[in-house]
Design a protein around this motif. Structure first.
Motif, PDB file in Angstrom:
ATOM      1  N   GLU A 165       0.825  -1.210   0.000  1.00  0.00           N
ATOM      2  CA  GLU A 165       0.000   0.000   0.000  1.00  0.00           C
ATOM      3  C   GLU A 165       0.859   1.260   0.000  1.00  0.00           C
ATOM      4  OE1 GLU A 165      -3.191   0.144  -0.607  1.00  0.00           O
ATOM      5  OE2 GLU A 165      -2.998  -2.036  -0.844  1.00  0.00           O
ATOM      6  N   ARG A 168       2.373   1.626  -3.427  1.00  0.00           N
ATOM      7  CA  ARG A 168       1.380   2.070  -4.417  1.00  0.00           C
ATOM      8  C   ARG A 168       1.087   3.560  -4.256  1.00  0.00           C
ATOM      9  NH1 ARG A 168      -2.469  -1.261  -3.409  1.00  0.00           N
ATOM     10  NH2 ARG A 168      -2.015  -2.733  -5.099  1.00  0.00           N
ATOM     11  N   ASP A 169       0.930   4.011  -3.029  1.00  0.00           N
ATOM     12  CA  ASP A 169       0.671   5.440  -2.801  1.00  0.00           C
ATOM     13  C   ASP A 169       1.800   6.295  -3.363  1.00  0.00           C
ATOM     14  OD1 ASP A 169      -1.668   4.802  -1.509  1.00  0.00           O
ATOM     15  OD2 ASP A 169      -0.885   5.119   0.513  1.00  0.00           O
ATOM     16  N   THR A 263       0.831  -5.502  -9.763  1.00  0.00           N
ATOM     17  CA  THR A 263       0.393  -4.990  -8.461  1.00  0.00           C
ATOM     18  C   THR A 263       0.639  -3.502  -8.288  1.00  0.00           C
ATOM     19  OG1 THR A 263       0.857  -7.166  -7.496  1.00  0.00           O
ATOM     20  CG2 THR A 263       0.652  -5.320  -5.959  1.00  0.00           C
TER      21      THR A 263
END
Length: 522
Positions: A165, A168-169, A263
């Protein structure tokens, strides 16, 4: 020159670059003047054009990933109180591949964080989980403003700072601003694709399940760099390595690369097969034929065709992913050693690292004729100079980066990669990074222009900037005496009293640093 007043803008095509549209509206306000964003995939990455007629629609044209962001920043920089200059303005990078190289654990751009480290290649993450985003968002902002195309992040995927996460951010934040996050991944080394955590694509996790696939490393795990010395890595699971001769390891890495690109919206991959020891098992020894033991070209040749084929896909904004392959250091002139690489794919960039001593001893050999003789068409210079690995983490090195950028461009190389783990808060790093940014964008710039426009104003004038440069040089002089350092510090404090704002901050930095060094001398 005529100017056009801009009482506010109405952006058409904002969906092509929402961050750029927001930047434009926040700076100029919302109003009647029409501005149209036009993505043009035929432009080189970062290329742009701004068409501002006396009346009617203003057109902002740029490549789909970074060009529109750069164009808006350029438009705002050229706006004056009289308005926007009327006419057409275009620009594009001189070196296509402008990249900063980092490890997550020693990247310190938010200086309020506890747990800062200043050196290491296989370290635990000592900061809080939120620090990862705080550090890298500041670095992304710097790159976007200075037109630096990408950031290599080793340790991008690590449980300690948020795993998938958090990564990804960061990727989404960077993509919006025209900056690629390039995942640093180890193949058979350096933690694999997921550097640190109980994850199926973490190399230690894999080898605990399949110890029969581990590499046989030499007794000493580490390497020697002339400007640093003998480096030993501590024994830990970060040091686990896989044998490149085992097909199961290649299949696992192929699946891991697929997972990574499925991903995360990364901008590419920096591939490395490990530089701290080659596998010494009988199968590997039979294939390598006596190669040097720090790294193996034969190991690279055995894994990269499959992995690069797996990684060949579109990236953010539909542009191709940018992949860099490490060819390690101080060997760019050893064509015989590189012969095993000749059959590798030609649609990625091959990155040759140099140390500062090697550069100064050999830079005249970097000619167009030599670059044409390298095994591939797209070649990048990467340097340890200006980093902790050459004992220069906070050194003043803008002249060296300028020299590297102009020589690599003249020789036909496609890019230059430098370390940028230390914040631009440090004025020595700030000026070095700005030299890198300016001369990698336009290698035909002149040092006199850079000094006049970028350096002198930051220190209160040209003579003052020269004094700062000379004072900062003492910090790197092992023979510097405490009295000389205190003299520089006293002069710096005089400048602190005479200035304000960021100019004052820079002089205060020099005063504190010289006091620290003088105190350590005793």
């Amino acid at each position: 020159m005529s100017y056009r007043q801009i009482p506010g803008v109405r952006v058409h095509g904002a969906e092509h670059a929402p961050f750029a549209a927001t930047l434009l509206a926040e700076s100029l306000g919302e109003g009647p003047e029409p501005v149209r964003f036009v993505p043009d995939p035929t432009l080189p990455e970062g290329g742009f054009r701004v068409e501002a007629p006396a009346t009617g629609e203003i057109r902002v044209v740029g490549d789909p990933f970074a060009g529109l962001v750069y164009a808006v920043r350029d438009l705002l920089a050229r706006a004056t109180p009289a308005g926007l200059p009327v006419g057409s303005h275009h620009n594009a990078p001189g070196l296509a591949l402008r990249t900063l190289w980092t490890w997550d654990h020693s990247t310190n751009w938010d200086l309020r964080q506890l747990g800062q480290q200043e050196i290491g290649a296989l370290n635990p993450y000592a900061k809080g989980a939120d620090a990862f985003g705080a550090d890298y968002r500041r670095l992304v902002d710097f790159c976007s403003a200075e037109r630096i195309g990408g950031i290599v992040v080793y340790g991008l995927l690590r449980d300690a700072h948020g795993g998938v996460e958090a990564a990804r951010d960061l990727c989404e934040y960077a993509n919006a601003r025209g900056v690629r996050i390039i995942a640093g991944v180890g193949i058979n080394a350096y933690g694999g694709i997921y550097f640190d955590g109980r994850h199926r694509y973490n190399l230690a996790t894999w080898l605990r399940r399949r110890p029969d696939l581990a590499a046989e490393l030499p007794k000493k795990v580490g390497f020697d760099i002339d400007e640093f010395g003998d480096l030993h890595f501590p024994a830990s699971e970060y040091m686990m390595a896989a044998c490149p001769s085992q097909p199961e390891n290649l299949a696992w890495h192929r699946d891991a690369v697929d997972w990574l690109l499925d991903t995360l919206p990364v901008g590419g991959i920096n591939f490395e097969t490990g530089d701290y020891g080659s596998c010494a098992c009988a199968r590997c020894a039979g294939r390598t034929g006596g190669e040097r033991t720090s790294w193996s070209y034969e190991a690279m040749r055995s894994v990269y065709p499959t992995l690069l084929d797996t990684a060949r896909r579109p990236g953010p904004a539909g542009v191709p992913l940018r992949h860099l392959v490490e060819v390690y250091w101080d060997n760019i002139f050893d064509l015989d050693a590189q012969r095993p690489l000749a059959d590798l794919p030609d649609d990625v960039a091959y990155q040759y690292c140099v140390n500062r001593g090697f550069w100064y001893d050999n830079r005249d050999r970097l000619t167009a004729e030599h670059v044409a003789a390298l095994p591939h068409r797209t070649n990048v210079l990467r340097t340890h100079a200006g980093s902790q690995w050459n004992r220069q983490r906070h050194s003043w090195v803008p002249e060296m980066y300028t020299d590297m950028a102009t020589r690599t461009a003249a020789a036909g190389m496609r890019g230059l990669t430098i370390f940028a783990e230390a914040s631009a808060y440090h004025p020595t790093n700030e000026i070095s990074y700005l030299a890198y940014a300016r001369f990698s964008w336009n290698p035909e710039s002149t040092w006199a222009e850079f000094w006049r426009d970028e350096v002198a104003p930051r220190f209160g004038g040209s003579a003052e900037a020269e004094a700062f440069r000379d004072g900062a040089a003492l910090l790197d002089d092992p023979a510097a005496e405490a009295e000389a350092l205190r003299k520089v510090g006293g002069d710096a404090l005089s400048m602190v009293a005479a200035t304000s704002g960021d100019v004052q901050r820079r002089w205060l930095w020099l005063a504190e640093r010289t006091a620290r060094h003088a105190h350590s001398i005793g």
